[in-house]
Write a protein that holds these residues in place. Sequence first.
Motif, PDB file in Angstrom:
ATOM      1  N   ALA A 134      46.023  42.306  47.730  1.00 47.13           N
ATOM      2  CA  ALA A 134      46.586  43.513  48.333  1.00 47.13           C
ATOM      3  C   ALA A 134      45.643  43.987  49.430  1.00 47.13           C
ATOM      4  O   ALA A 134      44.427  43.907  49.305  1.00 47.13           O
ATOM      5  N   GLY A 135      46.220  44.506  50.525  1.00 51.84           N
ATOM      6  CA  GLY A 135      45.393  44.933  51.651  1.00 51.84           C
ATOM      7  C   GLY A 135      45.048  43.747  52.541  1.00 51.84           C
ATOM      8  O   GLY A 135      45.787  42.760  52.615  1.00 51.84           O
ATOM      9  N   ALA A 140      39.603  38.428  51.326  1.00 52.49           N
ATOM     10  CA  ALA A 140      39.879  38.304  49.902  1.00 52.49           C
ATOM     11  C   ALA A 140      40.370  36.907  49.536  1.00 52.49           C
ATOM     12  O   ALA A 140      39.968  36.349  48.511  1.00 52.49           O
ATOM     13  N   THR A 141      41.221  36.315  50.373  1.00 46.19           N
ATOM     14  CA  THR A 141      41.755  34.993  50.055  1.00 46.19           C
ATOM     15  C   THR A 141      40.663  33.929  50.133  1.00 46.19           C
ATOM     16  O   THR A 141      40.573  33.043  49.273  1.00 46.19           O
ATOM     17  N   PRO A 154      36.426  35.696  39.519  1.00 46.74           N
ATOM     18  CA  PRO A 154      36.777  36.343  40.784  1.00 46.74           C
ATOM     19  C   PRO A 154      37.043  37.844  40.665  1.00 46.74           C
ATOM     20  O   PRO A 154      37.456  38.468  41.642  1.00 46.74           O
ATOM     21  N   SER A 155      36.803  38.401  39.497  1.00 49.59           N
ATOM     22  CA  SER A 155      37.288  39.758  39.230  1.00 49.59           C
ATOM     23  C   SER A 155      36.688  40.823  40.144  1.00 49.59           C
ATOM     24  O   SER A 155      37.274  41.893  40.309  1.00 49.59           O
ATOM     25  N   GLY A 156      35.541  40.578  40.758  1.00 48.59           N
ATOM     26  CA  GLY A 156      34.938  41.595  41.617  1.00 48.59           C
ATOM     27  C   GLY A 156      35.428  41.582  43.050  1.00 48.59           C
ATOM     28  O   GLY A 156      34.967  42.396  43.860  1.00 48.59           O
ATOM     29  N   ILE A 157      36.356  40.707  43.382  1.00 50.38           N
ATOM     30  CA  ILE A 157      36.803  40.590  44.772  1.00 50.38           C
ATOM     31  C   ILE A 157      37.690  41.790  45.124  1.00 50.38           C
ATOM     32  O   ILE A 157      38.705  42.032  44.465  1.00 50.38           O
ATOM     33  N   PRO A 158      37.342  42.564  46.151  1.00 49.67           N
ATOM     34  CA  PRO A 158      38.171  43.714  46.535  1.00 49.67           C
ATOM     35  C   PRO A 158      39.571  43.278  46.947  1.00 49.67           C
ATOM     36  O   PRO A 158      39.746  42.319  47.702  1.00 49.67           O
ATOM     37  N   ALA A 169      45.044  43.527  36.063  1.00 47.90           N
ATOM     38  CA  ALA A 169      43.867  44.227  36.593  1.00 47.90           C
ATOM     39  C   ALA A 169      43.905  44.172  38.121  1.00 47.90           C
ATOM     40  O   ALA A 169      44.198  43.130  38.710  1.00 47.90           O
ATOM     41  N   PHE A 170      43.610  45.302  38.741  1.00 42.88           N
ATOM     42  CA  PHE A 170      43.655  45.411  40.203  1.00 42.88           C
ATOM     43  C   PHE A 170      42.357  46.019  40.692  1.00 42.88           C
ATOM     44  O   PHE A 170      41.979  47.119  40.289  1.00 42.88           O
ATOM     45  N   SER A 171      41.654  45.277  41.561  1.00 44.21           N
ATOM     46  CA  SER A 171      40.449  45.797  42.209  1.00 44.21           C
ATOM     47  C   SER A 171      40.846  46.360  43.561  1.00 44.21           C
ATOM     48  O   SER A 171      41.318  45.609  44.424  1.00 44.21           O
ATOM     49  N   PRO A 172      40.726  47.660  43.789  1.00 45.30           N
ATOM     50  CA  PRO A 172      41.171  48.247  45.057  1.00 45.30           C
ATOM     51  C   PRO A 172      40.529  47.553  46.253  1.00 45.30           C
ATOM     52  O   PRO A 172      39.385  47.077  46.173  1.00 45.30           O
ATOM     53  N   PRO A 173      41.258  47.464  47.364  1.00 46.43           N
ATOM     54  CA  PRO A 173      40.710  46.801  48.559  1.00 46.43           C
ATOM     55  C   PRO A 173      39.431  47.471  49.024  1.00 46.43           C
ATOM     56  O   PRO A 173      39.237  48.675  48.854  1.00 46.43           O
TER      57      PRO A 173
END
Length: 481
Positions: A134-135, A140-141, A154-158, A169-173
């Motif tokens: 998202a964003g 991010a990709t 990869p969970s810490g990727i904005p 789970a969603f990590s905000p951009p």
Amino acid sequence: MKRGSSARARVLLVSANRERQPMPVVPNGVACVASALDAAGHDVRVLDLAFARDPHAAAREAARAHDPDVIGISVRNIDNSDLIALRHYTPEARALLDTLRAAAPRARVVAGGAAFGVAPEALFETLDVEFAVAGDGERATVALLDALAAARDPSGIPGLVRRGSAGVAFSPPGGDADLDALPDARMQRWLDLRAYQRRGATVPIQTKRGCVFKCVYCTYLNVEGWGYRLRDPARVAEEMAELVRDAGVRDFDFVDSTFNAPPRHAMDVCEAILRRGLRVHLDTSNFTPAAAPDELLALMRRAGFRSLGITAESASDPVLAQLQKGFDARQVRDVAERVERAGLGVLWIFLVGGPGETRETLEETLRFAASRLERGDAVYLTVGLRIYPGTTLHRIAREEGVVAPGDPLLVPRFYFSRALGVEATVARLRAFAAAHPRFMFSADSRSPLLPHLTRLASVLHLPRPHWRYMGVFQRISRAVS
């Protein structure tokens, strides 16, 4: 797949958007991500399904030919935001994903696109993908593919959406402001721009991302974030010069949230275009009456603007205040006069049915529209406001009982003022349209004849934007229907 200390992946990026009305939209975001992945060393192929006769056959063929390690699918919109002629795109995207998975069963699937900035968790669940972004998609990709290659979490990727131990789970951009550090999009490498131009489209250019306005219905804050991240005007002009040289592009559309805010940056962009000596035709459908000094209008005219779209949304103070547009009706009337003096035509863009709308406010807007139509401008009007999650309109709609508190809003829901009736409003607009051929409301843009008329205008090399021929298009459409 090895490339030095990192892994080289075969990536198939798929643009799923097939909407062509009122005209097709060049998928600039897909090109941005493709260039970022290419710069990171991955083997990238782009499949744009906008004009495919059989999108599923094209998807199968591309997946089997490229044998991707990763499939990335871009979903531009959840729906067309049209209360009168609604079209929902999510089922089409899900069916396309099923085809891609069957053709390339070993590939990991990542989804992205502007729609994920609007409803990341709900869309993730509906499409049932492994990961989504998202964003901004460029960083991010690339970060996600690096993490997967190295078997890292990869969970810490904005901006990443994934499955966690407790569900989605969603990590905000993140807020990385440096757009100039990203690789150039090079749309001409990844996309058939001529196919879009033959069908009436202009080529999109971004000079910034983000927004500082607080319009109650808008998703830009969710998709691009608060505040402006500005591109170097010289790099904007250079991107345009390459498109002119390499792809013969002459018609550009600035697709920022608001091209003219901040006005100094817009002026710098115009000056950079003038310094490059680009003989181009410029347009934007995102011009706000809140920031339109005469100096900017004069520069826009010199740089190549002959017309622009002004997103006024209303010409009535009660509605503008409720929509939190950041300007009032006096400024709308003032900018109309100054833009006309600058020699620029206008497509006025309005919304009807928002908070505070009444029959009186609607008539106030229509009186203003009639005055501009008499001056040679055109008007496009949308009936009803699509309610998107996380917007101020979403909160208003919950408080008024228009939507249920837990509704994810993937099935389109619309706000329409209770002081108006939909049928009576549509009847009033049809009567207004019958008296003003250069007036179009959203249902008219779904005419099956319109894409053929815009393509004919392109074949005849009629100057863009093609909305200037709206009166002719409308007369032909009504005569045929």
